[in-house]
Design an enzyme around this catalytic site. Structure first.
Site, PDB file in Angstrom:
ATOM      1  CB  SER A 112      -0.796  -0.117   1.203  1.00  0.00           C
ATOM      2  OG  SER A 112      -1.984   1.010   1.135  1.00  0.00           O
ATOM      3  CG  ASP A 126       7.964   4.694 -11.761  1.00  0.00           C
ATOM      4  OD1 ASP A 126       8.386   3.760 -11.820  1.00  0.00           O
ATOM      5  OD2 ASP A 126       6.622   4.768 -12.040  1.00  0.00           O
ATOM      6  CE  LYS A 137      -5.449  -1.911   0.237  1.00  0.00           C
ATOM      7  NZ  LYS A 137      -5.176  -0.397  -0.322  1.00  0.00           N
TER       8      LYS A 137
END
Length: 453
Positions: free
Chosen positions: A302, A313, A327
């Site tokens: 999460s 990224d 999740k």
């Protein structure tokens, strides 16, 4: 009527609330097909009413009407996905305490061992630490009532309470012939979601255990403390998110922002395009561009995955460990009025800055490191990822489930931590640290459940 709601991120077993926002009622214009669907829905509701009345009148024992309604609501929500649910008033209050990370209590982290309440550690500068309570103490009585037979949550609830109220503990300590009686006065306790230490004299190690309202403040404090301690020889930072089940979306955003100068952190997308929200970083990298290694494993879920995904990224950090839980959904807390609890409803998916959904897939580390698991633990239940949960939201392409989540209790046996040290010291680089083949190895559960009170 306007309704206040709270946005949260949840792991399979952990819940937390976020900042409030207001939703406006939607105008509805129905065509003939919509009216037909509505009529069918009302017929189904009539069926529910018929069943409800039949249970009330004919069940072998007189049922509690409130429990019947709550069970019906709970069944409706749990049938949607693993993270939507109904919380009664007590569960809602407990969730609010958990996410605030602040409550009236004693300042002890405890666990259950062989049916007894065992002190993991006292929290610094709290009633427990000032009274001399020590790790491994066994608490046998609370206000002269035996704790034997209580669950961990029941014992914690008894130890928490209003600030400035008293509670008496009876403690058994190894090496002491007689039990120790101590009376403590409850104080305002803040859960430490961030812990830190100097690693190898020149590395700042920061462990984030959950994302509650205290997390970003704690992170900023530890970054300042460690950079001051280590000084100019600081090589970089290790951010340990292993077995962190998640928590507040807002805290995941602000923690990510602490390491970024600019760019998107996360986007959330609901059923309607106009509900898409994007969160971006503000200038000001608190680590001043120092190298960062983020540790993740199968228990990182999460909010942890938002942070790992954003830093990965943007190529701001190297991710080391095993694939995370996967999740990729956001829950909204909808209070139902005084005494009625709240709904926890999945309302959006979230996406990393590159536009990737990690739902039922997880964050794939840049460098995979499998730990050496002790033989006696290998037969235990594997850690299951989101993709293994019944009714989980589906994702495009191959879904992945199950990833190692074992963290050695002794740092010297921690292969992921050792690799992170080597990377920051330049002994190895990302290219030379070849991933271990295979990512479907057997895993073991995380540490025993602990609670602070």
């Amino acid at each position: 009527m306007m309704r206040k709601t709270s946005v949260i991120l949840l792991s399979a077993a952990t819940g937390a609330a976020l900042t409030l926002f207001v939703t406006q009622p939607r105008a509805v214009f129905m065509g003939s097909s919509a009216r037909a669907a509505t009529a069918d829905t009302y017929r189904q509701l009539n069926l529910f009413g018929d069943v409800f009345e039949r249970v009330r009148s004919d069940y072998v024992e007189k049922p509690d009407d409130t429990k019947l309604v709550e069970s019906a609501i709970s069944g409706m929500l749990t049938g949607l996905d693993p993270h939507s649910s109904y919380m009664d008033a007590k569960s809602f209050r407990d969730m609010q305490v958990q996410t605030r990370g602040e409550f009236g209590g004693l300042g002890i982290e405890v666990t259950m061992e062989d049916g007894l309440i065992k002190v993991v550690s006292p929290i610094d500068d709290t009633p427990a630490s000032r009274a001399g309570i020590m790790a491994n103490d066994i608490i046998t009585n609370l206000d002269d009532e035996a704790v034997q037979g209580l669950t961990l949550n029941q014992a914690v609830e008894k130890m928490r309470g209003p600030v400035n109220t008293k509670i008496k503990l009876k403690i058994v300590r190894k090496g002491q012939d007689n039990p120790i009686d101590v009376t403590l006065v409850r104080d305002n306790i803040r859960v430490r979601s961030v812990r830190a230490r100097v690693e190898a004299d020149d590395i700042a190690y920061i462990r984030i255990t959950t994302f509650n309202e205290q997390t970003t403040e704690g992170l900023k404090k530890e970054i300042a403390n460690l950079s001051g301690q280590i000084g100019d020889k600081l090589k970089g930072y290790i951010i340990d998110l292993r077995n962190n089940p998640g928590g507040l979306l807002e805290e995941a955003v602000t923690v990510s922002d602490a390491f970024l100068e600019k760019g998107e952190i996360v986007s959330t997308r609901g059923r309607n395009a106009e509900e898409t929200q994007r969160r971006t970083a503000h200038a000001g990298d608190l680590t001043k561009g120092k190298p960062i290694i983020v540790l993740v494993n199968g228990g990182s879920a999460s909010a942890s995955e938002i942070v790992a995904g954003a830093l990965q990224d943007h190529k701001r950090a190297t991710i080391v460990g095993t694939r995370s839980f996967g999740k990729g959904s956001v829950q909204t807390i909808i209070p139902l009025g005084s005494g009625n609890g709240a709904l926890r409803l999945t309302t959006a998916r979230y996406y990393t800055p590159s536009g990737k959904s990690i739902q039922a897939k997880g964050i794939v580390p840049d460098i995979e490191v499998l730990q050496d698991v002790p033989e006696e633990l290998k037969s235990r239940t594997d850690t299951k990822g989101e993709a293994s949960l019944r009714g989980h939201l589906k994702n495009d392409g191959d879904e992945k489930t199950g990833s190692q989540s074992y963290v050695p209790p002794d740092a010297k046996d921690d292969k992921a931590l050792k690799l992170a040290d080597d990377l920051l010291h330049g002994i190895k680089n990302s290219a030379s640290a070849a991933p271990t083949p295979g990512n479907d190895s057997k895993a073991v559960p995380a540490d025993k459940p602990k609670a602070a009170n």
